[in-house]
Write an enzyme that holds these catalytic residues in place. Structure first.
Site, PDB file in Angstrom:
ATOM      1  CB  SER A  25     -30.684  26.534  13.719  1.00 38.42           C
ATOM      2  OG  SER A  25     -30.890  26.513  12.329  1.00 38.42           O
ATOM      3  CD  GLU A  26     -31.992  26.811  17.713  1.00 33.68           C
ATOM      4  OE1 GLU A  26     -32.983  27.558  17.757  1.00 33.68           O
ATOM      5  OE2 GLU A  26     -31.837  25.953  16.826  1.00 33.68           O
ATOM      6  CB  THR A  27     -24.332  26.648  19.722  1.00 30.04           C
ATOM      7  OG1 THR A  27     -23.951  26.833  18.347  1.00 30.04           O
ATOM      8  CG2 THR A  27     -23.181  25.992  20.462  1.00 30.04           C
ATOM      9  CG  HIS A  72     -31.234  21.096  15.646  1.00 31.95           C
ATOM     10  ND1 HIS A  72     -31.751  22.345  15.884  1.00 31.95           N
ATOM     11  CD2 HIS A  72     -29.936  21.298  15.299  1.00 31.95           C
ATOM     12  CE1 HIS A  72     -30.814  23.260  15.692  1.00 31.95           C
ATOM     13  NE2 HIS A  72     -29.701  22.659  15.335  1.00 31.95           N
TER      14      HIS A  72
END
Length: 280
Positions: free
Chosen positions: A44-46, A75
């Site tokens: 979803s994200e880095t 997160h």
């Protein structure tokens, strides 16, 4: 070679929670290179640490979803904070993000590394009738699927999220939606996720967060939405004293997560706590 760490946030189990990439030294990376890494990972994200002062314990962080940069990610913040604390030791950190300054406390909770982020000031605004109707249409729902005791609204905790109350747990488990259509609607409205929730009790909530604008069908745990949701409940007058809420997310995806949300009616900021563990 770029060092890329992988953590699962808001879980004690690497097979649960929301996976995040963490790049601890991204100072020499271009925007295009960071975007390519995020797309390749597919999480979803880095999070990318582009500047850091380890003495001051302060870091500049940027977040990329597979399709685009986002201003903030809960997160990935928890994952980055735990990874950083494991390198330099537990204690307070400050992350400078595109959404603003984010203090993060790190330490052990029940013997495992955890982090507590403090959001920017939250706020809640009405949702336009046409946007609500279009969202329900994309979900294949009607107004009868909405919980009568909670109004649909747009919550902000660094990013905007449409907050939709669901009448039953069964309906929450049956989420299927028009990916392209909802992504286009959310882009026009400026929403990052649609935060669907069902109240099990006054302090325990089940949630799901479609995230098509980031190129992801659904988030297993969404810290930014949890912060916005805490502010939403406060603004509804449902938080009369400092209260800790439990948001359970990812269960219907097979990646169970727990987000602990601390809300104080005297403070517009919200604190979100979770574990994070490395993914082998």
């Amino acid at each position: 070679m770029t060092d890329i760490l992988r953590y699962a946030a808001f879980t004690k189990d690497p097979a649960g929670g929301n996976p995040a990439g963490v790049v601890p030294d991204a100072q020499g990376l271009t925007d295009a290179e960071m975007q390519a890494i995020a797309a390749d990972l597919g999480y979803s994200e880095t999070a990318f640490i582009t500047e850091g002062d380890e003495i001051a314990r302060r870091y500049r962080i940027r977040y990329f979803a597979p399709l685009a940069e986002v201003a903030f990610c809960g997160h990935a913040t928890v994952a980055t904070a735990v990874a950083t604390a494991q390198r330099i030791g537990a204690g307070p950190l400050v992350f400078d993000t595109n959404a603003g300054e984010t203090p993060v406390a790190t330490g052990l909770r029940h013997g495992l590394p955890s982090a507590t982020l403090t959001s920017v000031a939250t706020k809640t605004t009405p949702v336009a009738d046409t946007e609500l109707a279009d969202t329900l249409d994309m979900l294949g729902w009607s107004s009868n699927d909405l919980h009568p005791e909670f109004p649909p609204q747009v919550g902000f905790g660094g990013l905007a999220h449409l907050i939709l109350p669901v009448r039953t747990r069964r309906r929450l488990a049956e989420v299927h939606y028009d990916f392209t259509g909802l992504a286009a609607l959310m882009t026009r409205a400026g929403w990052t996720t649609v935060h669907l929730f069902w109240p099990e009790s006054d302090t325990v909530f089940h949630a799901r967060d479609p995230f098509p604008v980031g190129g992801v069908v659904e988030d297993p745990a969404t810290g930014a939405a949890a912060a916005a949701f805490g502010g939403y409940l406060r603004d509804l007058g449902r938080i009369g004293k400092p209260t800790q809420l439990s948001v359970r997310q990812g269960v219907d995806m097979g990646r169970p997560s727990e987000l602990l949300v601390d809300v104080d009616p005297a403070d517009r900021r919200v604190r979100v706590t979770g574990h994070a563990v490395p993914i082998a």
